[in-house]
Design a protein around this motif. Sequence first.
Motif, PDB file in Angstrom:
ATOM      1  N   UNK A   1       0.563  -1.122  -0.072  1.00  0.00           N
ATOM      2  CA  UNK A   1      -0.031   0.201  -0.157  1.00  0.00           C
ATOM      3  C   UNK A   1       1.481   1.376  -0.159  1.00  0.00           C
ATOM      4  N   UNK A   2       0.641   1.875  -0.827  1.00  0.00           N
ATOM      5  CA  UNK A   2       1.354   3.286  -0.911  1.00  0.00           C
ATOM      6  C   UNK A   2       0.368   4.078  -0.492  1.00  0.00           C
ATOM      7  N   UNK A   3       0.733   5.421   0.943  1.00  0.00           N
ATOM      8  CA  UNK A   3      -0.129   5.783   1.229  1.00  0.00           C
ATOM      9  C   UNK A   3       0.130   7.420   0.723  1.00  0.00           C
ATOM     10  N   UNK A   4      -0.257   8.091  -0.115  1.00  0.00           N
ATOM     11  CA  UNK A   4       0.844   9.477   0.026  1.00  0.00           C
ATOM     12  C   UNK A   4      -0.690  10.525  -0.045  1.00  0.00           C
ATOM     13  N   UNK A   5       0.079  11.093   1.208  1.00  0.00           N
ATOM     14  CA  UNK A   5      -0.256  12.645   2.511  1.00  0.00           C
ATOM     15  C   UNK A   5      -2.354  11.745   2.189  1.00  0.00           C
ATOM     16  N   UNK A   6      -2.681  10.665   2.686  1.00  0.00           N
ATOM     17  CA  UNK A   6      -3.350  10.255   2.171  1.00  0.00           C
ATOM     18  C   UNK A   6      -4.882  10.290   3.578  1.00  0.00           C
ATOM     19  N   UNK A   7      -4.991  11.081   4.800  1.00  0.00           N
ATOM     20  CA  UNK A   7      -5.584  11.586   5.497  1.00  0.00           C
ATOM     21  C   UNK A   7      -5.335  12.635   5.549  1.00  0.00           C
ATOM     22  N   UNK A   8      -4.437  13.977   4.989  1.00  0.00           N
ATOM     23  CA  UNK A   8      -4.111  15.019   5.286  1.00  0.00           C
ATOM     24  C   UNK A   8      -5.138  15.502   5.605  1.00  0.00           C
ATOM     25  N   UNK A   9      -6.178  15.540   4.474  1.00  0.00           N
ATOM     26  CA  UNK A   9      -7.288  16.458   4.630  1.00  0.00           C
ATOM     27  C   UNK A   9      -8.481  16.207   5.396  1.00  0.00           C
ATOM     28  N   UNK A  10      -8.383  14.678   6.198  1.00  0.00           N
ATOM     29  CA  UNK A  10      -9.748  15.306   7.243  1.00  0.00           C
ATOM     30  C   UNK A  10      -9.152  15.146   8.484  1.00  0.00           C
TER      31      UNK A  10
END
Length: 202
Positions: free
Chosen positions: A145-154
Amino acid sequence: MRLEAKQIGFRYGRDRWVLRGVDITIHTGEAVALVGPSGCGKTTLGRILAGYERPHEGSVTLDGEPLPTKGYHPVQLVFQHPEKAVNPRWRMRRTLMEGGEPDEALLAALGIQQEWLSRWPNELSGGELQRFCVARALSPHTRFIIADEMTAMLDAITQAQIWRVVLEHVQRHDMGLLVVSHEASLIKRLCSRVIDLRQISQ
């Protein structure tokens, strides 16, 4: 199992290189952070590892073999903006099915409600959409899994819930995790190794 990129080079236009000579290896069972300033190529490298872009130089392999070009990709990228990662013409159940039959326990752990499955993407919030993108990526066929700023907007509560589920899932299923983030506290909590792209790109 290892995901390995060797001597990756990628340019925009004829001579604007954003990556050059990049070597990176990630093993299943580990969580690795990829850091660097905005514009240094972190997202581009993530897209190359997941097969969304082809490098102009170098290669990406899985246990020494080329990544597949057909069927479900073993490296899944979760973007920062989920609305860009779903088909607006598909209801959410069909979106989930891209990763195979959804795991009901996983959906429940991510807080996905059954009535959301029949909705269109524009009927869901960003946080709700991102839960679907994470569930789709955590397929039994996924190895990395590559999480690219996955939760930055949450919001903080949604971030904590999603990361808890992701970590439990990747550990249980022996996946590899690459976390692209600017958040030092998140990296410290999640990752055992940090790769600074500025130090490995020429």
